[in-house]
Scaffold this active site. Structure first.
Site, mmCIF file in Angstrom:
data_model
loop_
_atom_site.group_PDB
_atom_site.id
_atom_site.type_symbol
_atom_site.label_atom_id
_atom_site.label_comp_id
_atom_site.label_asym_id
_atom_site.label_seq_id
_atom_site.Cartn_x
_atom_site.Cartn_y
_atom_site.Cartn_z
ATOM 1 N N TYR A 12 0.828 -1.219 0.000
ATOM 2 C CA TYR A 12 0.000 0.000 0.000
ATOM 3 C C TYR A 12 0.861 1.268 0.000
ATOM 4 O O TYR A 12 0.763 2.099 -0.915
ATOM 5 C CB TYR A 12 -0.917 -0.062 1.223
ATOM 6 C CG TYR A 12 -1.733 1.178 1.520
ATOM 7 C CD1 TYR A 12 -2.435 1.860 0.534
ATOM 8 C CD2 TYR A 12 -1.809 1.651 2.830
ATOM 9 C CE1 TYR A 12 -3.198 2.978 0.836
ATOM 10 C CE2 TYR A 12 -2.581 2.764 3.150
ATOM 11 C CZ TYR A 12 -3.263 3.432 2.147
ATOM 12 O OH TYR A 12 -4.009 4.530 2.461
ATOM 13 N N ASP A 59 12.091 -12.429 -1.987
ATOM 14 C CA ASP A 59 11.964 -12.204 -0.548
ATOM 15 C C ASP A 59 13.227 -11.476 -0.078
ATOM 16 O O ASP A 59 14.332 -11.858 -0.494
ATOM 17 C CB ASP A 59 11.854 -13.597 0.111
ATOM 18 C CG ASP A 59 11.510 -13.548 1.578
ATOM 19 O OD1 ASP A 59 12.091 -12.716 2.299
ATOM 20 O OD2 ASP A 59 10.677 -14.370 2.011
ATOM 21 N N SER A 125 7.036 3.331 12.860
ATOM 22 C CA SER A 125 5.622 3.531 13.186
ATOM 23 C C SER A 125 5.474 4.278 14.498
ATOM 24 O O SER A 125 6.302 4.134 15.408
ATOM 25 C CB SER A 125 4.952 2.158 13.316
ATOM 26 O OG SER A 125 3.682 2.279 13.896
ATOM 27 N N TYR A 150 4.743 -7.125 16.657
ATOM 28 C CA TYR A 150 4.873 -6.219 15.504
ATOM 29 C C TYR A 150 5.529 -4.905 15.931
ATOM 30 O O TYR A 150 6.497 -4.441 15.321
ATOM 31 C CB TYR A 150 3.500 -5.943 14.871
ATOM 32 C CG TYR A 150 3.476 -4.673 14.075
ATOM 33 C CD1 TYR A 150 4.084 -4.612 12.823
ATOM 34 C CD2 TYR A 150 2.902 -3.505 14.594
ATOM 35 C CE1 TYR A 150 4.110 -3.423 12.115
ATOM 36 C CE2 TYR A 150 2.926 -2.324 13.882
ATOM 37 C CZ TYR A 150 3.530 -2.278 12.644
ATOM 38 O OH TYR A 150 3.573 -1.112 11.947
ATOM 39 N N LYS A 154 9.463 -2.936 15.122
ATOM 40 C CA LYS A 154 9.770 -1.564 14.683
ATOM 41 C C LYS A 154 10.776 -0.920 15.630
ATOM 42 O O LYS A 154 11.690 -0.205 15.200
ATOM 43 C CB LYS A 154 8.487 -0.738 14.575
ATOM 44 C CG LYS A 154 7.555 -1.208 13.458
ATOM 45 C CD LYS A 154 8.224 -1.138 12.086
ATOM 46 C CE LYS A 154 7.402 -1.723 10.964
ATOM 47 N NZ LYS A 154 8.139 -1.849 9.695
HETATM 48 N N1 UFG Z 1 -11.299 0.618 14.508
HETATM 49 C C1 UFG Z 1 -12.649 0.366 14.690
HETATM 50 N N2 UFG Z 1 -13.243 -0.620 13.951
HETATM 51 C C2 UFG Z 1 -12.546 -1.354 13.035
HETATM 52 C C3 UFG Z 1 -11.165 -1.091 12.843
HETATM 53 C C4 UFG Z 1 -10.576 -0.120 13.607
HETATM 54 O O1 UFG Z 1 -13.298 1.001 15.505
HETATM 55 O O2 UFG Z 1 -13.153 -2.236 12.411
HETATM 56 C C5 UFG Z 1 -10.665 1.671 15.290
HETATM 57 C C6 UFG Z 1 -9.553 1.166 16.200
HETATM 58 O O3 UFG Z 1 -10.068 0.718 17.418
HETATM 59 C C7 UFG Z 1 -8.687 2.406 16.322
HETATM 60 C C8 UFG Z 1 -8.842 3.111 14.979
HETATM 61 O O4 UFG Z 1 -10.036 2.563 14.394
HETATM 62 O O5 UFG Z 1 -9.195 3.233 17.310
HETATM 63 C C9 UFG Z 1 -7.680 2.877 14.025
HETATM 64 O O6 UFG Z 1 -7.417 1.486 13.953
HETATM 65 P P1 UFG Z 1 -6.470 0.854 12.825
HETATM 66 O O7 UFG Z 1 -6.515 -0.630 13.015
HETATM 67 O O8 UFG Z 1 -6.839 1.397 11.486
HETATM 68 O O9 UFG Z 1 -5.010 1.410 13.154
HETATM 69 P P2 UFG Z 1 -4.167 1.408 14.537
HETATM 70 O O10 UFG Z 1 -4.188 2.785 15.049
HETATM 71 O O11 UFG Z 1 -4.585 0.291 15.398
HETATM 72 O O12 UFG Z 1 -2.670 1.132 14.001
HETATM 73 C C10 UFG Z 1 -1.966 -0.060 14.259
HETATM 74 C C11 UFG Z 1 -0.504 0.249 14.593
HETATM 75 C C12 UFG Z 1 0.245 0.712 13.397
HETATM 76 C C13 UFG Z 1 0.113 -0.275 12.338
HETATM 77 C C14 UFG Z 1 -1.320 -0.505 12.028
HETATM 78 C C15 UFG Z 1 -1.357 -1.572 10.967
HETATM 79 O O13 UFG Z 1 -0.439 1.243 15.595
HETATM 80 O O14 UFG Z 1 1.615 0.840 13.691
HETATM 81 O O15 UFG Z 1 -2.028 -0.919 13.182
HETATM 82 O O16 UFG Z 1 -2.225 -2.566 11.186
HETATM 83 F F1 UFG Z 1 0.821 0.080 11.237
#
Ligand code: UFG
Length: 336
Positions: A12, A59, A125, A150, A154
């Protein structure tokens, strides 16, 4: 410095970065093992740029292959994206993450040392900050114990790079990249059920998922849902171009980290509302329990990137959610 190896260049963020490298006069060479993407992405990149891009299916843990690619292409700098990134999966399968994310990095650095390529931009990250005591976080904010394997990869990756004094490293701590290229020819396409918020939103709007669950509304934030710093993936891609420009002009740089975010904290509900409003549709969602391991709130102080790299985010939330939906609508039904 023109020829840039992009590992994970069909992922991505990698794909959007390859496009911006071409736009800014660099010559990217992609290596990707296709473990979490497909060759359709290469078609998208080539359609946008109007250029054939050199691609190797390998890879990064294959030392001979990577060494040969670096040498044959006279590579001058590497942007290293190739890594796994599913937080939950990393808890279930930690060795998969240490092997690919750490083993891959060490292998790449060995190949770089052998071929005397010293310039690297590394995908880090904001996860390295864990649950910060205060936001915005800057690069001097404490590094908390990682809450997943994960996240640990990082942290360790940054430490390895800092220890390798033969390198000229820029490590970028990404906040939450969302959105897609304005052409809608490349975007985020996770395999299977998305973990991340925006692909889940767009797939729900497209009818692929029945309903979005908002993970918790009892956080100490303005509407009770988690706060993140969402940044347009094209802005994030351009941060890599600025990092290469910086490395080129600062050959004595050893190791520096930069936050790459907008500086704006947005709640989950604010993202949903913006998506509905900008795209003029209604999303089926409900409030569910918290997701284990979620940070309550984090957003960036990105002033170091502004002052030193000359980079700031340009694209707003409306463009993030508009382009994400345009990409979803443009996807072929049988994508991947
Ligand atoms: N969320 C929802 N419903 C969903 C998915 C997410 O409410 O179906 C909320 C999560 O609880 C969070 C926000 O949306 O509050 C963002 O969630 P993401 O999963 O999109 O991203 P994160 O902030 O959890 O990021 C994490 C790590 C990053 C990593 C990323 C990749 O902090 O470093 O996941 O998966 F790169």
């Amino acid at each position: 410095m023109k020829k840039i190896l992009v590992t994970g260049g069909l992922g991505y963020i990698g794909a959007h970065t390859v496009v911006e490298l071409v736009n800014h006069g660099y010559e990217p060479v992609i290596v990707d093992d296709l473990s979490n993407t497909s060759l359709n992405v290469l078609d998208g990149i080539q359609a946008i740029t109007g250029q054939a891009i050199t691609f190797y299916q390998n890879d990064v843990r294959d030392l001979n292959a990577i060494t040969k690619i670096l040498r044959d292409n006279q590579i001058e700098a590497v942007i290293h994206f190739a890594a796994f990134k599913a937080v939950g999966e990393s808890v279930q399968q930690p060795l998969k993450y240490y092997d690919n994310n750490i083993g891959g990095l060490v292998n790449l650095l060995k190949a770089m040392q052998t071929t005397q390529v010293k310039n690297i931009v590394f995908s880090s990250s904001c996860t390295v900050y864990g649950e910060p005591d205060v936001s915005p976080v800057n690069e001097s904010s404490p590094i908390k114990k990682a809450n997943s394997p994960y996240g640990n990869t990082k942290q360790i990756g940054e430490e390895i790079l800092a220890d390798c004094q033969f390198l000229n490293t820029v490590a970028l701590r990404y906040f939450n990249p969302i959105g897609a290229h304005k052409s809608a020819l490349i975007g985020e396409l996770p395999l299977g059920v998305p973990n991340n918020l925006v692909p889940y939103i767009t797939q729900t709007a497209a009818g692929i998922r029945e309903k979005l669950t908002v993970f918790g509304q009892d956080y100490n934030t303005k509407d009770g849902t988690c706060v993140r710093d969402y940044i347009h993936v094209t802005d994030l891609a351009i941060a890599h171009v600025k990092s290469l420009d910086y490395i080129k002009n600062h050959p004595d740089n050893k190791f520096e980290v930069y936050n790459i975010g907008t500086g704006n904290g947005m709640t989950v509900l604010e993202i949903l509302q913006a998506f509905e409003q900008v795209n003029d549709l209604k999303l089926n969602y409900s409030i569910g329990p918290r997701r284990a391991g979620d940070v309550e709130k984090v957003w960036a102080d990105a002033s170091k990137a502004k002052n030193i790299l000359g980079w700031t985010a340009q694209l707003d939330l409306n463009e993030m959610v508009r382009s994400a939906w345009a990409w979803q609508q443009n996807l072929p039904k049988n994508a991947i």
